[in-house]
Design a protein around this motif. Structure first.
Motif, PDB file in Angstrom:
ATOM      1  N   ALA A  10       0.863  -1.188   0.000  1.00  0.00           N
ATOM      2  CA  ALA A  10       0.000   0.000   0.000  1.00  0.00           C
ATOM      3  C   ALA A  10       0.897   1.235   0.000  1.00  0.00           C
ATOM      4  CB  ALA A  10      -0.911  -0.006   1.220  1.00  0.00           C
ATOM      5  N   THR A  11       0.557   2.190  -0.819  1.00  0.00           N
ATOM      6  CA  THR A  11       1.349   3.413  -0.933  1.00  0.00           C
ATOM      7  C   THR A  11       1.174   4.287   0.296  1.00  0.00           C
ATOM      8  OG1 THR A  11       1.019   3.354  -3.314  1.00  0.00           O
ATOM      9  CG2 THR A  11       1.766   5.434  -2.396  1.00  0.00           C
ATOM     10  N   GLY A  12       2.274   4.803   0.837  1.00  0.00           N
ATOM     11  CA  GLY A  12       2.208   5.758   1.939  1.00  0.00           C
ATOM     12  C   GLY A  12       2.025   5.106   3.295  1.00  0.00           C
ATOM     13  N   THR A  13       1.513   5.900   4.221  1.00  0.00           N
ATOM     14  CA  THR A  13       1.298   5.469   5.598  1.00  0.00           C
ATOM     15  C   THR A  13      -0.201   5.378   5.854  1.00  0.00           C
ATOM     16  OG1 THR A  13       3.340   6.521   6.296  1.00  0.00           O
ATOM     17  CG2 THR A  13       1.748   6.035   8.026  1.00  0.00           C
ATOM     18  N   TRP A  14      -0.590   4.303   6.540  1.00  0.00           N
ATOM     19  CA  TRP A  14      -2.004   4.041   6.827  1.00  0.00           C
ATOM     20  C   TRP A  14      -2.210   3.987   8.323  1.00  0.00           C
ATOM     21  CZ3 TRP A  14      -5.850   3.542   3.129  1.00  0.00           C
ATOM     22  CH2 TRP A  14      -5.400   3.583   1.805  1.00  0.00           C
ATOM     23  N   VAL A  15      -3.389   4.418   8.769  1.00  0.00           N
ATOM     24  CA  VAL A  15      -3.722   4.420  10.185  1.00  0.00           C
ATOM     25  C   VAL A  15      -5.085   3.754  10.369  1.00  0.00           C
ATOM     26  CG1 VAL A  15      -4.774   6.731  10.131  1.00  0.00           C
ATOM     27  CG2 VAL A  15      -3.817   5.869  12.257  1.00  0.00           C
ATOM     28  N   ILE A  16      -5.226   3.068  11.505  1.00  0.00           N
ATOM     29  CA  ILE A  16      -6.507   2.469  11.871  1.00  0.00           C
ATOM     30  C   ILE A  16      -6.981   3.138  13.148  1.00  0.00           C
ATOM     31  CG2 ILE A  16      -5.292   0.508  12.942  1.00  0.00           C
ATOM     32  CD1 ILE A  16      -8.867   0.413  11.597  1.00  0.00           C
ATOM     33  N   ARG A  17      -8.243   3.591  13.135  1.00  0.00           N
ATOM     34  CA  ARG A  17      -8.840   4.240  14.305  1.00  0.00           C
ATOM     35  C   ARG A  17     -10.116   3.509  14.688  1.00  0.00           C
ATOM     36  NH1 ARG A  17      -7.075   8.756  11.327  1.00  0.00           N
ATOM     37  NH2 ARG A  17      -5.673  10.104  12.506  1.00  0.00           N
ATOM     38  N   ALA A  18     -10.349   3.424  15.995  1.00  0.00           N
ATOM     39  CA  ALA A  18     -11.606   2.870  16.506  1.00  0.00           C
ATOM     40  C   ALA A  18     -12.039   3.715  17.681  1.00  0.00           C
ATOM     41  CB  ALA A  18     -11.442   1.416  16.930  1.00  0.00           C
ATOM     42  N   GLY A  19     -13.248   4.221  17.634  1.00  0.00           N
ATOM     43  CA  GLY A  19     -13.745   5.074  18.705  1.00  0.00           C
ATOM     44  C   GLY A  19     -12.886   6.306  18.902  1.00  0.00           C
ATOM     45  N   LEU A 105     -14.806  -2.070   8.166  1.00  0.00           N
ATOM     46  CA  LEU A 105     -15.161  -0.663   8.323  1.00  0.00           C
ATOM     47  C   LEU A 105     -16.612  -0.563   8.740  1.00  0.00           C
ATOM     48  CD1 LEU A 105     -13.295   0.792   5.241  1.00  0.00           C
ATOM     49  CD2 LEU A 105     -12.457   0.370   7.553  1.00  0.00           C
ATOM     50  N   GLN A 106     -16.832  -0.015   9.921  1.00  0.00           N
ATOM     51  CA  GLN A 106     -18.170   0.146  10.479  1.00  0.00           C
ATOM     52  C   GLN A 106     -18.199   1.457  11.236  1.00  0.00           C
ATOM     53  OE1 GLN A 106     -18.540  -2.440  14.241  1.00  0.00           O
ATOM     54  NE2 GLN A 106     -17.313  -3.724  12.868  1.00  0.00           N
ATOM     55  N   ASP A 107     -19.353   1.840  11.740  1.00  0.00           N
ATOM     56  CA  ASP A 107     -19.478   3.098  12.453  1.00  0.00           C
ATOM     57  C   ASP A 107     -18.473   3.135  13.616  1.00  0.00           C
ATOM     58  OD1 ASP A 107     -20.569   5.585  13.169  1.00  0.00           O
ATOM     59  OD2 ASP A 107     -21.894   4.635  14.628  1.00  0.00           O
ATOM     60  N   GLY A 108     -17.543   4.077  13.549  1.00  0.00           N
ATOM     61  CA  GLY A 108     -16.533   4.216  14.597  1.00  0.00           C
ATOM     62  C   GLY A 108     -15.206   3.564  14.282  1.00  0.00           C
ATOM     63  N   VAL A 109     -15.135   2.774  13.210  1.00  0.00           N
ATOM     64  CA  VAL A 109     -13.886   2.119  12.807  1.00  0.00           C
ATOM     65  C   VAL A 109     -13.505   2.637  11.422  1.00  0.00           C
ATOM     66  CG1 VAL A 109     -12.716  -0.072  12.312  1.00  0.00           C
ATOM     67  CG2 VAL A 109     -14.427   0.041  14.140  1.00  0.00           C
ATOM     68  N   ALA A 110     -12.296   3.171  11.293  1.00  0.00           N
ATOM     69  CA  ALA A 110     -11.865   3.758  10.023  1.00  0.00           C
ATOM     70  C   ALA A 110     -10.414   3.399   9.715  1.00  0.00           C
ATOM     71  CB  ALA A 110     -12.012   5.271  10.071  1.00  0.00           C
ATOM     72  N   VAL A 111     -10.143   3.139   8.447  1.00  0.00           N
ATOM     73  CA  VAL A 111      -8.779   2.943   7.941  1.00  0.00           C
ATOM     74  C   VAL A 111      -8.543   4.089   6.965  1.00  0.00           C
ATOM     75  CG1 VAL A 111      -7.292   1.473   6.535  1.00  0.00           C
ATOM     76  CG2 VAL A 111      -8.840   0.435   8.202  1.00  0.00           C
ATOM     77  N   GLU A 112      -7.469   4.843   7.211  1.00  0.00           N
ATOM     78  CA  GLU A 112      -7.211   6.037   6.403  1.00  0.00           C
ATOM     79  C   GLU A 112      -5.750   6.145   6.040  1.00  0.00           C
ATOM     80  OE1 GLU A 112     -10.469   8.806   8.746  1.00  0.00           O
ATOM     81  OE2 GLU A 112      -8.411   8.683   9.502  1.00  0.00           O
ATOM     82  N   GLN A 113      -5.504   6.696   4.864  1.00  0.00           N
ATOM     83  CA  GLN A 113      -4.138   7.018   4.475  1.00  0.00           C
ATOM     84  C   GLN A 113      -3.803   8.387   5.030  1.00  0.00           C
ATOM     85  OE1 GLN A 113      -3.441   7.160   0.250  1.00  0.00           O
ATOM     86  NE2 GLN A 113      -1.271   6.698   0.499  1.00  0.00           N
ATOM     87  N   VAL A 114      -2.634   8.520   5.663  1.00  0.00           N
ATOM     88  CA  VAL A 114      -2.237   9.811   6.242  1.00  0.00           C
ATOM     89  C   VAL A 114      -1.087  10.421   5.487  1.00  0.00           C
ATOM     90  CG1 VAL A 114      -3.122   9.315   8.548  1.00  0.00           C
ATOM     91  CG2 VAL A 114      -0.795   8.664   7.985  1.00  0.00           C
TER      92      VAL A 114
END
Length: 114
Positions: A10-19, A105-114
């Motif tokens: 995956a290109t770049g840096t990825w972050v996972i957030r929950a709540g 990916l559900q409400d409150g859980v996100a995977v994003e490229q930073v």
């Protein structure tokens, strides 16, 4: 007929957030595409705060990828049931994702490229 599987860095840096909390960040993530489905980002376990994950008894099977184990995410605000999955013995065309973690990916859980 099985869908075409492609795994690449995956290109770049990825972050996972929950709540709202960051559970992991990786510049070593993998991107898996399966046919015309949206891409899925897989994180190395070493780049995820495993203390927030609780093993689930739930298992799933993908005809293209194999059998997956699941985890719950326990955040301060709530629990996300079966929100994480991992293929411990994926089929050969997806062997690179072995042991990596992906997030539903559900409400409150996100995977994003930073």
């Amino acid at each position: 007929m099985l869908k075409q599987i492609a795994v690449r860095p995956a290109t770049g840096t990825w972050v996972i957030r929950a709540g709202g909390a960051v559970l992991g960040e990786s510049s070593r993530a993998l991107e898996l595409t399966e046919g015309d489905k949206p891409q899925t980002i897989y994180f190395p376990r070493e780049d995820v705060a495993m203390a927030f994950l609780e093993p689930s008894g739930y298992r799933s099977t993908s005809a293209a990828l194999g059998d997956a184990e699941h985890f719950h995410i326990a955040s301060k605000s709530r629990s996300y049931d079966n929100a994480v999955f991992s293929y411990t013995d994926p089929k050969p065309e997806a062997s690179q994702i072995k042991g990596y973690l992906a997030f539903d990916l559900q409400d409150g859980v996100a995977v994003e490229q930073v």
